[in-house]
Every structure is written in C-alpha cells, then in structure tokens.
Design a protein around this motif. Structure first.
Motif, mmCIF file in Angstrom:
data_model
loop_
_atom_site.group_PDB
_atom_site.id
_atom_site.type_symbol
_atom_site.label_atom_id
_atom_site.label_comp_id
_atom_site.label_asym_id
_atom_site.label_seq_id
_atom_site.Cartn_x
_atom_site.Cartn_y
_atom_site.Cartn_z
ATOM 1 N N GLU A 53 0.852 -1.182 0.000
ATOM 2 C CA GLU A 53 0.000 0.000 0.000
ATOM 3 C C GLU A 53 0.891 1.236 0.000
ATOM 4 O OE1 GLU A 53 -3.871 0.751 2.386
ATOM 5 O OE2 GLU A 53 -2.207 1.412 3.634
ATOM 6 N N GLY A 54 0.702 2.106 -0.942
ATOM 7 C CA GLY A 54 1.446 3.358 -0.957
ATOM 8 C C GLY A 54 2.915 3.203 -1.277
ATOM 9 N N GLY A 55 3.291 2.128 -1.939
ATOM 10 C CA GLY A 55 4.670 1.961 -2.359
ATOM 11 C C GLY A 55 5.560 1.282 -1.347
ATOM 12 N N HIS A 56 5.676 1.816 -0.146
ATOM 13 C CA HIS A 56 6.607 1.229 0.821
ATOM 14 C C HIS A 56 5.941 0.766 2.108
ATOM 15 C CE1 HIS A 56 6.359 5.521 1.730
ATOM 16 N NE2 HIS A 56 6.681 5.220 2.958
ATOM 17 N N TYR A 57 4.634 0.741 2.141
ATOM 18 C CA TYR A 57 3.917 0.230 3.308
ATOM 19 C C TYR A 57 3.250 -1.084 2.965
ATOM 20 C CZ TYR A 57 4.403 4.664 5.736
ATOM 21 O OH TYR A 57 4.917 5.759 6.367
ATOM 22 N N THR A 58 3.119 -1.926 3.962
ATOM 23 C CA THR A 58 2.372 -3.171 3.842
ATOM 24 C C THR A 58 1.175 -3.071 4.776
ATOM 25 O OG1 THR A 58 4.370 -4.438 3.365
ATOM 26 C CG2 THR A 58 2.459 -5.673 4.141
ATOM 27 N N LEU A 59 -0.005 -3.279 4.242
ATOM 28 C CA LEU A 59 -1.220 -3.294 5.053
ATOM 29 C C LEU A 59 -1.479 -4.735 5.469
ATOM 30 C CD1 LEU A 59 -3.702 -1.823 6.222
ATOM 31 C CD2 LEU A 59 -4.888 -2.393 4.092
ATOM 32 N N VAL A 60 -1.574 -4.953 6.775
ATOM 33 C CA VAL A 60 -1.826 -6.280 7.338
ATOM 34 C C VAL A 60 -3.230 -6.259 7.934
ATOM 35 C CG1 VAL A 60 -1.023 -8.036 8.942
ATOM 36 C CG2 VAL A 60 0.615 -6.424 7.956
ATOM 37 N N GLU A 61 -4.075 -7.172 7.498
ATOM 38 C CA GLU A 61 -5.439 -7.263 8.023
ATOM 39 C C GLU A 61 -5.630 -8.613 8.693
ATOM 40 O OE1 GLU A 61 -8.175 -4.571 5.138
ATOM 41 O OE2 GLU A 61 -7.651 -6.564 4.388
ATOM 42 N N GLY A 62 -6.272 -8.583 9.842
ATOM 43 C CA GLY A 62 -6.627 -9.801 10.553
ATOM 44 C C GLY A 62 -8.134 -9.873 10.697
ATOM 45 N N HIS A 63 -8.732 -10.930 10.214
ATOM 46 C CA HIS A 63 -10.180 -11.141 10.285
ATOM 47 C C HIS A 63 -10.433 -12.361 11.161
ATOM 48 C CE1 HIS A 63 -10.845 -8.459 6.803
ATOM 49 N NE2 HIS A 63 -9.669 -8.939 6.419
ATOM 50 N N THR A 64 -11.114 -12.171 12.287
ATOM 51 C CA THR A 64 -11.446 -13.294 13.156
ATOM 52 C C THR A 64 -12.935 -13.572 13.087
ATOM 53 O OG1 THR A 64 -11.906 -11.995 15.155
ATOM 54 C CG2 THR A 64 -9.602 -12.591 14.743
ATOM 55 N N ASP A 65 -13.315 -14.763 13.524
ATOM 56 C CA ASP A 65 -14.732 -15.119 13.562
ATOM 57 C C ASP A 65 -15.340 -14.830 14.936
ATOM 58 O OD1 ASP A 65 -13.490 -17.092 15.025
ATOM 59 O OD2 ASP A 65 -14.600 -18.745 14.121
ATOM 60 N N GLN A 66 -14.652 -14.063 15.737
ATOM 61 C CA GLN A 66 -15.097 -13.780 17.099
ATOM 62 C C GLN A 66 -15.863 -12.458 17.174
ATOM 63 O OE1 GLN A 66 -14.294 -16.169 19.607
ATOM 64 N NE2 GLN A 66 -13.906 -17.182 17.657
ATOM 65 N N ILE A 67 -16.756 -12.366 18.150
ATOM 66 C CA ILE A 67 -17.520 -11.153 18.390
ATOM 67 C C ILE A 67 -16.922 -10.468 19.609
ATOM 68 C CG2 ILE A 67 -19.778 -10.214 18.986
ATOM 69 C CD1 ILE A 67 -20.983 -12.664 17.591
ATOM 70 N N GLY A 68 -16.761 -9.161 19.536
ATOM 71 C CA GLY A 68 -16.165 -8.441 20.662
ATOM 72 C C GLY A 68 -14.674 -8.687 20.706
ATOM 73 N N GLU A 69 -14.077 -8.459 21.865
ATOM 74 C CA GLU A 69 -12.638 -8.647 21.982
ATOM 75 C C GLU A 69 -12.354 -9.972 22.669
ATOM 76 O OE1 GLU A 69 -8.756 -6.035 22.727
ATOM 77 O OE2 GLU A 69 -10.328 -5.766 24.193
ATOM 78 N N SER A 70 -12.038 -10.967 21.867
ATOM 79 C CA SER A 70 -11.769 -12.311 22.369
ATOM 80 C C SER A 70 -10.270 -12.490 22.595
ATOM 81 C CB SER A 70 -12.259 -13.345 21.359
ATOM 82 O OG SER A 70 -11.470 -13.262 20.181
ATOM 83 N N ARG A 71 -9.901 -13.650 23.098
ATOM 84 C CA ARG A 71 -8.473 -13.972 23.260
ATOM 85 C C ARG A 71 -7.770 -13.994 21.909
ATOM 86 N NH1 ARG A 71 -7.466 -19.190 26.146
ATOM 87 N NH2 ARG A 71 -5.318 -18.500 25.901
ATOM 88 N N LEU A 72 -8.465 -14.419 20.868
ATOM 89 C CA LEU A 72 -7.876 -14.431 19.537
ATOM 90 C C LEU A 72 -7.622 -13.006 19.051
ATOM 91 C CD1 LEU A 72 -6.882 -15.970 17.093
ATOM 92 C CD2 LEU A 72 -9.252 -16.111 16.286
ATOM 93 N N ASP A 73 -8.569 -12.116 19.274
ATOM 94 C CA ASP A 73 -8.383 -10.714 18.888
ATOM 95 C C ASP A 73 -7.198 -10.095 19.626
ATOM 96 O OD1 ASP A 73 -10.607 -10.685 17.134
ATOM 97 O OD2 ASP A 73 -11.937 -10.402 18.846
ATOM 98 N N LYS A 74 -7.055 -10.416 20.887
ATOM 99 C CA LYS A 74 -5.911 -9.916 21.657
ATOM 100 C C LYS A 74 -4.611 -10.492 21.111
ATOM 101 C CE LYS A 74 -8.467 -9.018 25.872
ATOM 102 N NZ LYS A 74 -8.643 -9.336 27.289
ATOM 103 N N GLY A 75 -4.642 -11.741 20.660
ATOM 104 C CA GLY A 75 -3.469 -12.343 20.045
ATOM 105 C C GLY A 75 -3.073 -11.645 18.754
ATOM 106 N N VAL A 76 -4.070 -11.217 17.981
ATOM 107 C CA VAL A 76 -3.797 -10.473 16.748
ATOM 108 C C VAL A 76 -3.164 -9.115 17.096
ATOM 109 C CG1 VAL A 76 -4.828 -9.374 14.721
ATOM 110 C CG2 VAL A 76 -5.618 -11.627 15.446
ATOM 111 N N LYS A 77 -3.681 -8.451 18.115
ATOM 112 C CA LYS A 77 -3.107 -7.164 18.534
ATOM 113 C C LYS A 77 -1.665 -7.336 19.018
ATOM 114 C CE LYS A 77 -7.462 -4.957 19.740
ATOM 115 N NZ LYS A 77 -8.255 -4.349 20.821
ATOM 116 N N LYS A 78 -1.404 -8.413 19.728
ATOM 117 C CA LYS A 78 -0.026 -8.686 20.157
ATOM 118 C C LYS A 78 0.872 -8.947 18.954
ATOM 119 C CE LYS A 78 -1.065 -10.380 24.759
ATOM 120 N NZ LYS A 78 -1.055 -11.529 25.675
#
Length: 97
Positions: A53-78
C-alpha cells in the motif's frame, strides 16, 4: 472482528512472523497463499491478509470469527506489536493508559 496494521516490513516477513506467532497460540495453519494465511484452533478462526500500500507500506489485516474482543483478537493485537517491534527495535510495548 477486523483488525489492521500498517508496517514497513515486507509481506514475506509479515507472513513468516504470522506463522510463528499464531503457531505459538495453538492455531494450526489451514491454508497458505502468496499473500494470505488462514489459521484455526480452540480460540477460533483467523485469516491474515497482506498487501502493498502506498509503495513502501504493507497493510496487514486480521479477520477473526469472534464477536467483541476475544483472546484471539488480543493475540492479533499482540502480533501487530511484534511487527511494530520488528520494524522499529526502539519501540517499547507499553500500556496506552
């Protein structure tokens, strides 16, 4: 839940880090494409996509099947913190309050 992070790391480095990080969380990689990874485990299902994205940036997206902030979502943030620390070793991981 959809989470995203922009980094200066290359997509290959991001995906290698994702494989290591999410395996440590007990997730099994179920698919691997050039710019996408899918993981599943007791915490849920996760899909990680990367794109330049934008030449020198990489956009990283994480899509989980969880609702709200789950342990998996926290793992993605980490994982995003790991990427930030890899791109800038001077970065200290600290609470935002």
């Amino acid at each position: 839940m959809k989470l995203y992070h922009r980094t200066t790391l290359t997509p290959d480095v991001v995906l290698e880090s994702a494989d290591t990080h999410f395996a440590a969380l007990g997730l099994t990689r179920t698919s691997a494409d050039a710019r996408t990874r899918a993981y599943t485990g007791a915490l849920g299902t996760l899909r990680v996509t990367v794109r330049m994205e934008g030449g020198h940036y990489t956009l990283v997206e994480g899509h989980t099947d969880q609702i709200g902030e789950s342990r998996l979502d926290k793992g993605v943030k980490k994982f995003f913190n790991v990427l930030h620390r890899t791109a800038d070793p001077r970065h200290l991981i600290a609470a935002g309050y």
